[in-house]
Write a protein that holds these residues in place. Structure first.
Motif, mmCIF file in Angstrom:
data_model
loop_
_atom_site.group_PDB
_atom_site.id
_atom_site.type_symbol
_atom_site.label_atom_id
_atom_site.label_comp_id
_atom_site.label_asym_id
_atom_site.label_seq_id
_atom_site.Cartn_x
_atom_site.Cartn_y
_atom_site.Cartn_z
ATOM 1 N N LEU A 129 2.963 11.377 -1.286
ATOM 2 C CA LEU A 129 1.698 10.677 -1.469
ATOM 3 C C LEU A 129 1.505 9.742 -0.282
ATOM 4 O O LEU A 129 2.472 9.200 0.247
ATOM 5 C CB LEU A 129 1.700 9.880 -2.771
ATOM 6 C CG LEU A 129 1.652 10.712 -4.051
ATOM 7 C CD1 LEU A 129 1.895 9.834 -5.268
ATOM 8 C CD2 LEU A 129 0.323 11.437 -4.182
ATOM 9 N N SER A 130 0.266 9.541 0.124
ATOM 10 C CA SER A 130 0.007 8.716 1.296
ATOM 11 C C SER A 130 -0.908 7.558 0.948
ATOM 12 O O SER A 130 -2.063 7.749 0.574
ATOM 13 C CB SER A 130 -0.636 9.553 2.407
ATOM 14 O OG SER A 130 -0.752 8.789 3.586
ATOM 15 N N GLY A 131 -0.355 6.355 1.048
ATOM 16 C CA GLY A 131 -1.169 5.161 0.880
ATOM 17 C C GLY A 131 -1.444 4.759 -0.543
ATOM 18 O O GLY A 131 -2.329 3.938 -0.784
ATOM 19 N N THR A 132 -0.713 5.288 -1.509
ATOM 20 C CA THR A 132 -0.966 4.925 -2.902
ATOM 21 C C THR A 132 -0.191 3.673 -3.291
ATOM 22 O O THR A 132 0.674 3.200 -2.562
ATOM 23 C CB THR A 132 -0.569 6.064 -3.854
ATOM 24 O OG1 THR A 132 0.843 6.260 -3.775
ATOM 25 C CG2 THR A 132 -1.281 7.355 -3.508
ATOM 26 N N GLY A 133 -0.477 3.189 -4.501
ATOM 27 C CA GLY A 133 0.245 2.046 -5.032
ATOM 28 C C GLY A 133 1.275 2.434 -6.066
ATOM 29 O O GLY A 133 1.862 1.565 -6.714
ATOM 30 N N GLY B 194 1.218 -0.416 3.929
ATOM 31 C CA GLY B 194 0.355 0.732 4.215
ATOM 32 C C GLY B 194 0.670 1.952 3.373
ATOM 33 O O GLY B 194 -0.209 2.719 3.004
ATOM 34 N N HIS B 195 1.973 2.176 3.116
ATOM 35 C CA HIS B 195 2.441 3.267 2.259
ATOM 36 C C HIS B 195 1.997 4.638 2.759
ATOM 37 O O HIS B 195 1.754 5.558 1.967
ATOM 38 C CB HIS B 195 1.963 3.065 0.820
ATOM 39 C CG HIS B 195 2.465 1.817 0.171
ATOM 40 N ND1 HIS B 195 2.192 1.493 -1.135
ATOM 41 C CD2 HIS B 195 3.228 0.788 0.635
ATOM 42 C CE1 HIS B 195 2.760 0.337 -1.443
ATOM 43 N NE2 HIS B 195 3.382 -0.113 -0.368
ATOM 44 N N VAL B 196 1.899 4.807 4.074
ATOM 45 C CA VAL B 196 1.376 6.040 4.659
ATOM 46 C C VAL B 196 2.480 7.075 4.832
ATOM 47 O O VAL B 196 3.595 6.756 5.240
ATOM 48 C CB VAL B 196 0.693 5.745 6.012
ATOM 49 C CG1 VAL B 196 0.370 7.025 6.759
ATOM 50 C CG2 VAL B 196 -0.582 4.941 5.789
ATOM 51 N N PHE B 197 2.164 8.323 4.523
ATOM 52 C CA PHE B 197 3.085 9.436 4.750
ATOM 53 C C PHE B 197 3.338 9.635 6.237
ATOM 54 O O PHE B 197 2.421 9.583 7.055
ATOM 55 C CB PHE B 197 2.495 10.724 4.162
ATOM 56 C CG PHE B 197 3.077 11.984 4.745
ATOM 57 C CD1 PHE B 197 4.377 12.377 4.443
ATOM 58 C CD2 PHE B 197 2.337 12.777 5.607
ATOM 59 C CE1 PHE B 197 4.924 13.525 4.984
ATOM 60 C CE2 PHE B 197 2.868 13.933 6.152
ATOM 61 C CZ PHE B 197 4.163 14.309 5.839
#
Length: 751
Positions: A91-95, A46-49
């Motif tokens: 960053l939130s949700g990036t690759g 998810g890579h969420v902040f």
């Protein structure tokens, strides 16, 4: 059903920013933040902040773990039990990893200057923590640092962070400021820090990474006197209390007591330390931690209240968490006085608009920006003005803008559909002549195969990688240019860009029925495997031929024609959701959330379930929307099936859960699917609203039987933006079996 009234509380109204001038909340209002679970999307991919921030705020203040790879792109992953500090930008949700600038870590006992490792937790300043003693809600974060017995609390304003550290006993505390810390590609180029007086420090950090020239300034004020300020270059203490250079850390020493928390207010600026001080004064001033925290909660409640959503408890939690995630970016990138740093690295003073950054346009043009035209109308013109400022500073519209830098990440020119969508929906508080100039000039670039497009030719697959994906994305953009040209009376441009928008047909192999790479000699690229994916090394972008064949959201009827009609089209589309095959060892990790070969975790797929409505089989859309929502969106830390991508994954859910979705990102049409709620009301301002009611809705009753609009029968399988903005009521009558006659007539299908 979770009662709407159960969460009622008295909202402290503290200078709320209102939508359309009259979104002011009543004193007694539901606490919608209680339905938000910020931990959703922090596990897996998810890579969420996670942390404290405000809607669209520059500052995203939260914990940073020891970095362990791709799934730590935001700086935090739920699987971790380490914290190396609290950083102010994420960053939130990036690759791709970047930011985590201005890291602060409170410690006691022996001073460590290195963060330590997972294998050696003692020899470093990191601390372990437990999720049992971790709490997060919109605008607030709290955690217990086990190593130091410190309870850290964080809250935020748009441009500032507020720390409160509670100590277990009287002690001496070291507050470490690490200006050499960043995540992923980020690397400090130069930094500076200085002690201004016994309670104030200031400084800056210049870095390179995904964004190659990042500049951020800060000013911080402490609630207690600084006993000493040591500045280190690497591990070596330097003389004095001011230093510029690389690998800088500052250690501030305080005498702390268990009954008196140490507090720090810090504000950021893209312009100067002086402006950071102005931001701090204006946004936090003499306000206490609890007042700032309450204000943050109020602002989140106001933002979340743009849609009233009634559903079961789990669905409501996922919905309002998606709403929350949809407002992390773009982020404000100017100071309270209007100053901002341009793409050309010049300071623009007292700008007459809010300047933004962090535009993940390849993702967000598809649904997030159309959502903003409904839920954030007061921000739309300023986002367009930001694009125009970028155009004037760098000579073309942004592709993926971060910290005032063009990263050139991903494909297409997707600021164009965002601007055209805004223009066609009546957002025109900007120089529209300049806007068309910027759009046309950007569409006439020579980069990434556009030289072929301008000659109305296909992009040869042997001329560059990703030719098919590039071309399909360009066709969408070009359709948008054509529509704006027509609206502005530019008939020659309309004709030219309409031809460019139809170039997608050049890539369709009618024998194999896939979009394929075509070589300069006119032959299809061989060998061809529609399942195969080779990340950034084939004809597609983070996908394969099965997934990219459908990327024609601007002309679904034209795509149906390529297949030979409705039946052939739907037969092939049916196959997408059931076939399986090996993608290869080099397949993109972004291909996730699979149903057959459909990938919900990757944005070019998001419109595909809604294509059935264009062929007269809307009921298949309904079934798939329910399956996707129930399978790939859950109220768990791994509850997002792929990178959240700065709000696009959430935007899909927000739209789909209300029962409609913008297949074409710029024509103001929303295709009906299958609502997840009983009732949703979009508050439009001026005592006007648009309400969607789903009669007899349930997990079993997922098919639309009939529709009424303002009490009258409505036979179409789509609604329009004008219908929403005009206000009114849409009633969807739901049932357990498809009504296969509804939406079959061509005049009832989306255009």
């Amino acid at each position: 059903m979770v009662s709407w009234l159960r969460a009622s509380f008295s909202v402290l109204v503290l200078g709320l920013v209102t939508s359309c001038g009259d979104h002011q909340k009543e004193v007694d209002a539901p606490d919608l933040t209680s339905y938000v679970d910020p931990f959703i999307g922090t596990a897996a991919h998810g890579h969420v902040f996670l942390g404290a921030n405000l809607p669209f705020g520059l500052v995203q203040l939260g914990p940073s773990n020891i970095f362990e790879g791709w799934d730590w792109c935001s700086g935090y992953n739920y699987s971790s039990n380490t914290i190396v500090g609290f950083s102010h930008m994420h960053l939130s949700g990036t690759g791709i990893g970047d930011l985590n600038d201005i890291l602060v870590m409170p410690t006691t006992g022996k001073l460590y200057l290195n963060e330590g490792t997972k294998d050696n937790l003692e020899e470093g300043y990191l601390s372990t923590f437990s999720h049992d003693k971790e709490e997060c809600q919109p605008g607030y974060y709290k955690v217990f640092l086990e190593k130091y017995k410190i309870t850290a609390e964080l809250t935020a304003t748009e441009r500032g962070g507020y720390h409160r550290y509670n100590y277990a006993q009287d002690d001496t505390s070291n507050v470490l400021l690490n200006l050499d810390y960043g995540v992923g590609w980020d690397k400090t180029v130069k930094a500076g820090v200085k002690k201004l007086n016994d309670s104030t420090i200031a400084g800056y950090r210049y870095s390179t990474g995904w964004a190659t020239d990042q500049r951020i300034y800060f000013t911080a004020v402490f609630s207690q006197p600084i006993l000493s300020a040591g500045i280190y270059k690497g591990d070596t203490l330097q003389a004095g209390e001011q230093l510029d250079g690389e690998k800088l850390k500052a250690v501030l020493k305080f005498a702390v007591k268990k009954d008196r928390p140490l507090e720090m207010k810090i504000a950021l600026s893209p312009v100067s330390e002086a402006n950071a001080a102005i931001n701090l004064k204006e946004e936090m001033g003499g306000r206490s931690f609890d007042l700032v925290k309450a204000a943050a909660k109020s602002k989140w409640n106001e933002a979340l209240s743009r849609i009233s959503f009634n559903a079961d408890g789990q669905t409501k939690k996922v919905f309002y968490t998606a709403m929350y995630h949809s407002m992390f970016a773009p982020s404000v990138f100017n100071d309270v006085n209007g100053d901002y740093l341009g793409t050309d690295k010049k300071v623009y003073a007292k700008a007459g608009f809010t300047n933004y950054t962090t535009f993940s346009l390849w993702d967000t043009y598809r649904a997030l920006h159309p959502l903003y035209t409904i839920t954030q109308p007061e921000r739309v013109n300023d986002m367009v003005k930001t694009f125009l400022a970028i155009y004037q500073q760098q000579g073309r519209l942004p592709v993926w803008h971060l910290m005032g830098n063009e990263t050139n990440t991903m494909n297409g020119n997707h600021s164009i559909p965002v601007m055209v969508d805004a223009y066609l929906k009546g957002f025109r508080d900007y120089d529209t002549v300049l806007a068309y100039e910027a759009i046309r000039k950007t569409a006439m670039q020579q980069r990434d195969g556009m030289n072929y497009i301008q000659q109305l030719k296909y992009i040869p697959a042997d001329s560059l990688f990703e030719s098919v994906a590039n071309a399909l994305e360009y066709a969408i953009d070009d359709w948008c240019v054509a529509q704006m040209a027509r609206a502005m009376g530019k008939e020659d441009d309309y004709a030219y860009f309409t031809k460019r928008a139809e170039l997608y047909k050049q890539y369709f192999d009618s024998n194999r029925q896939f979009m394929r790479g075509k070589l300069a000699n006119g032959q299809w690229r061989e060998p061809f495997d529609p399942f195969s994916s080779s990340h950034r090394k084939d004809d597609y972008v983070e996908g394969n031929a099965w997934q990219y064949t459908w990327l024609v959201p601007h002309d679904p009827h034209g795509l149906i024609g390529l297949f030979g009609g409705d039946k052939a089209f739907t037969n092939k589309l049916d196959s997408l959701f059931v076939v399986s095959g090996h993608m290869g060892k080099d397949a993109s990790p972004d291909i996730s959330g699979l149903i057959g070969q459909y990938a919900q975790g990757n944005e070019p797929n998001h419109h595909i379930p809604y294509l059935y409505a264009f062929a007269g089989e809307q009921w298949k859309t309904a079934s798939l929307v329910r399956q996707i929502a129930d399978t790939f969106y859950t109220a768990k830390p791994d509850g997002i099936c792929g990178n959240e991508d700065l709000g696009q994954m959430s935007a899909w859910y927000i739209f789909s859960s209300m029962g409609f979705y913008p297949v074409n990102p710029a024509n103001g049409t929303y295709v009906l699917g299958s609502p997840l709620m009983d009732k949703a009301t979009i508050r439009l301002g001026g005592n006007k609203s648009f309400t969607i009611i789903a009669k007899n809705n349930s997990k079993g009753n997922k098919y639309i039987q009939k529709v009424e609009y303002n009490g009258k029968e409505y036979s179409k399988t789509y609604i329009t933006h004008d219908m929403i903005r005009s206000g009114g009521e849409l009633t969807l009558y739901m049932g357990p079996a498809p009504n296969k006659q509804w939406g079959v007539r061509k005049e009832d299908r989306p255009g």
